[in-house]
Write an enzyme that holds these catalytic residues in place. Structure first.
Site, PDB file in Angstrom:
ATOM      1  N   LYS A 255       9.474  -1.360  -2.427  1.00 48.23           N
ATOM      2  CA  LYS A 255       8.187  -1.684  -3.047  1.00 48.23           C
ATOM      3  C   LYS A 255       7.721  -0.550  -3.959  1.00 48.23           C
ATOM      4  CE  LYS A 255       7.323  -5.815  -1.451  1.00 48.23           C
ATOM      5  NZ  LYS A 255       7.180  -6.969  -2.373  1.00 48.23           N
TER       6      LYS A 255
ATOM      7  N   SER B 295       0.832  -1.205   0.000  1.00 55.56           N
ATOM      8  CA  SER B 295       0.000   0.000   0.000  1.00 55.56           C
ATOM      9  C   SER B 295       0.865   1.253   0.000  1.00 55.56           C
ATOM     10  CB  SER B 295      -0.907   0.012   1.235  1.00 55.56           C
ATOM     11  OG  SER B 295      -1.692  -1.163   1.288  1.00 55.56           O
TER      12      SER B 295
ATOM     13  N   TYR C  54      12.114  -1.311   3.079  1.00 54.77           N
ATOM     14  CA  TYR C  54      10.985  -2.093   2.597  1.00 54.77           C
ATOM     15  C   TYR C  54      10.031  -1.230   1.768  1.00 54.77           C
ATOM     16  CZ  TYR C  54       6.728  -4.839   2.439  1.00 54.77           C
ATOM     17  OH  TYR C  54       5.611  -5.493   1.999  1.00 54.77           O
TER      18      TYR C  54
END
Length: 280
Positions: A173, A157, A169
């Site tokens: 992404k 998200s 992280y």
């Protein structure tokens, strides 16, 4: 056994031993697909492959121990998939180094960016960004030759991408999200598509450590990925590319157009439009 709408299809799933990768593998096998399952943890992978074969029938799972950041290992994994099943229809990039590696309490006691370990940053970028690039690079020639294929990258998200304490992280992404847009652009007109699938929030996997104190029942369950991943591999998703889908919003009961509108949006938020002035 579930409707076998994917009979004859072959899927290469990374990160297949646990969590969402395992659940997606189970769903694809139940729908009739053959699943080549990649993971770096052999014991976990073999246990998951037994479950997938039980769900899909004898010969439906092929476990392959592989580090998705190693070029030769990635090439061998694709060759083994083609050798075993004779085709490769879909690559799902789910292998990940998650935020749990930052520490048990990153949710409630997020570290500052300057406190994060350099080696962890590099490993997250390697697995979460370069891994999908490498796997796609070695898998896509077979899809191009067949004139049909699917690449699905699992990102996260938007608010997780810039969550304080999420270390590399979130940024990794975000990079994969942008790269999916490039993949979709480069594949346009080939019959091969590239899309993103995300759960829609924190998921009940080891990426949320038990020591964090987060209520497991309040988390999204990894089974949420099952229905949309089967659809993305099916003929019904033909022509759908450059999209990000939120699994939590996926409602199979809706008509196709309404389902896509409810759960999907352009990948990498390209609907915001160009933000820079380019030379002629």
């Amino acid at each position: 056994m579930a409707d076998r709408v994917l009979e004859g299809r072959t899927v290469l799933m990374t990160g297949a031993g646990r969590g969402m990768g395992r659940e997606m593998s189970l769903a694809l096998a139940e729908a009739g697909a053959k699943v080549a399952m990649i993971d770096i943890d052999e014991d976990v992978l073999l246990a998951a492959a037994r479950d997938v074969e039980a769900a899909g029938g004898q010969g439906s799972a092929h476990p392959i121990v592989c580090d998705v950041t190693a070029a030769e290992a990635a090439r061998i994994a694709v060759d083994r998939t083609l050798g075993r099943f004779g085709r490769l229809d879909m690559l799902v990039n789910d292998a990940v180094v998650g935020p749990e590696r930052i520490g048990d309490h990153f949710f409630h006691d997020p570290p500052k960016f300057w406190e994060l370990d350099d080696a962890l940053w590099r490993r997250m970028l390697d697995v979460n960004v370069f891994g999908p690039q490498l796997m796609a690079r070695v898998a896509v020639p077979a899809m191009l030759e067949a004139g049909r294929g699917r690449i699905v990258n699992v990102t996260t998200s938007l608010n997780t991408m810039y969550r304080a304490g999420a270390g590399a992280y979130g940024p990794s992404k975000a990079a994969l999200e942008a790269h999916t847009h490039i993949m979709a652009h480069d594949l346009d007109g080939t019959g091969v598509t590239a899309n993103v699938l995300i759960p829609g929030g924190p998921v009940n996997t080891r990426m949320i450590p038990a020591a964090s104190g987060v209520d497991r029942d309040a988390l999204i369950q990894p089974t949420v990925m099952r229905a949309p991943i089967v659809w993305l591999c099916s003929d019904d998703s033909d022509g759908v590319s450059g999209m990000r889908f939120i699994a939590l919003r996926w409602d199979p009961a809706l008509p196709r157009a309404e389902r896509i509108a409810a759960a999907g949006a352009p990948v990498a938020w390209t609907q915001l439009g160009a933000q820079s002035v380019q030379p002629d």
